[in-house]
Design a protein around this motif. Sequence first.
Motif, PDB file in Angstrom:
ATOM      1  N   UNK A 106      -5.701  -0.860  -0.205  1.00 31.50           N
ATOM      2  CA  UNK A 106      -4.746  -0.734   1.240  1.00 31.50           C
ATOM      3  C   UNK A 106      -4.936  -1.329   2.321  1.00 31.50           C
ATOM      4  N   UNK A 107      -6.356  -0.767   2.812  1.00 28.46           N
ATOM      5  CA  UNK A 107      -6.460  -2.100   4.460  1.00 28.46           C
ATOM      6  C   UNK A 107      -6.704  -3.747   4.534  1.00 28.46           C
ATOM      7  N   UNK A 108      -6.170  -4.857   3.138  1.00 28.49           N
ATOM      8  CA  UNK A 108      -6.420  -5.009   2.847  1.00 28.49           C
ATOM      9  C   UNK A 108      -5.046  -6.485   2.720  1.00 28.49           C
ATOM     10  N   UNK A 109      -4.628  -5.143   2.081  1.00 34.68           N
ATOM     11  CA  UNK A 109      -3.684  -5.957   1.530  1.00 34.68           C
ATOM     12  C   UNK A 109      -2.091  -5.674   1.618  1.00 34.68           C
ATOM     13  N   UNK A 110      -1.618  -6.651   1.531  1.00 39.49           N
ATOM     14  CA  UNK A 110       0.242  -5.947   2.488  1.00 39.49           C
ATOM     15  C   UNK A 110       0.730  -5.399   1.121  1.00 39.49           C
ATOM     16  N   UNK A 111       0.948  -5.699   0.216  1.00 40.69           N
ATOM     17  CA  UNK A 111       1.503  -5.311  -1.250  1.00 40.69           C
ATOM     18  C   UNK A 111       0.762  -3.861  -1.389  1.00 40.69           C
ATOM     19  N   UNK A 112       1.171  -3.030  -2.163  1.00 35.00           N
ATOM     20  CA  UNK A 112       0.789  -1.511  -2.827  1.00 35.00           C
ATOM     21  C   UNK A 112       0.597  -1.898  -3.923  1.00 35.00           C
TER      22      UNK A 112
END
Length: 248
Positions: A106-112
């Motif tokens: 969650x800290x790395x990706x824009x994606x859920x």
Amino acid sequence: MILQRSLPYDVSAPRMLPGVSPLGDAPWFLVDDAYGAQMAERLRLMSEHRADVIATAQPDPETLDRMMDAVLAHLPPGFDLSGATVTCPDGRRVGIDRKDPFGTLGQILQDDVCLLEKRGDEHVLTGAVLCFPASWRLSEKIGHPLTHIHVPVKSYTDDIARRVQRLFDGVRPGRPIWRFNALWYEDPKLHQPRSETSPRPVTEAGQTPYLRSERQVIWRLPDSDAVLFTIHTFVLARKDVPGTAEVA
């Protein structure tokens, strides 16, 4: 207000559910012009409302390791993986904590990122980081199978439910599939949880100022029945949307 200026696909042509296509050589994850702003909002939500946006229901530890390995191996250009640290496109350095896989991703990706593991005849949602829900609540879906997850969706018939389960059973490692949706919203806010007992009021496309679209990728993990369902959320002002068709 966090908006993108364009979409990497055409939403003007309606597609029948479930509307999936092979992902082919396209990247699993995207980085777009809203990356920095969306990531700041994700970090805020995980800090202030972690219990609302991250949940697990007894995921298999080996499957979590496979998930982390697969995601880190498919980071797009702009990321730098060095040892146990990922440097992100906005310059942040994120330590890889395998004891907190969804908090890390969650800290790395824009994606859920949603993990669905086979339990009996169906895939069950056993873990997720879901910062940008579009009118659903993670707390109501975690630990439940696909059929329960889609209960409030009127167009999600028994026939479509069977077809989606066959898709999850049939997708192969290294051959992900994808789809998109596109709906008009009055509010551009990314975090829009809603109970299944209080569905979002549907308005006419011509009367709403924002288009919200999700690029959804279905990816089978190696040597596993588990599937990752990733969601990249776009929100555009009406003036930036070519055409006004609404696609479900």
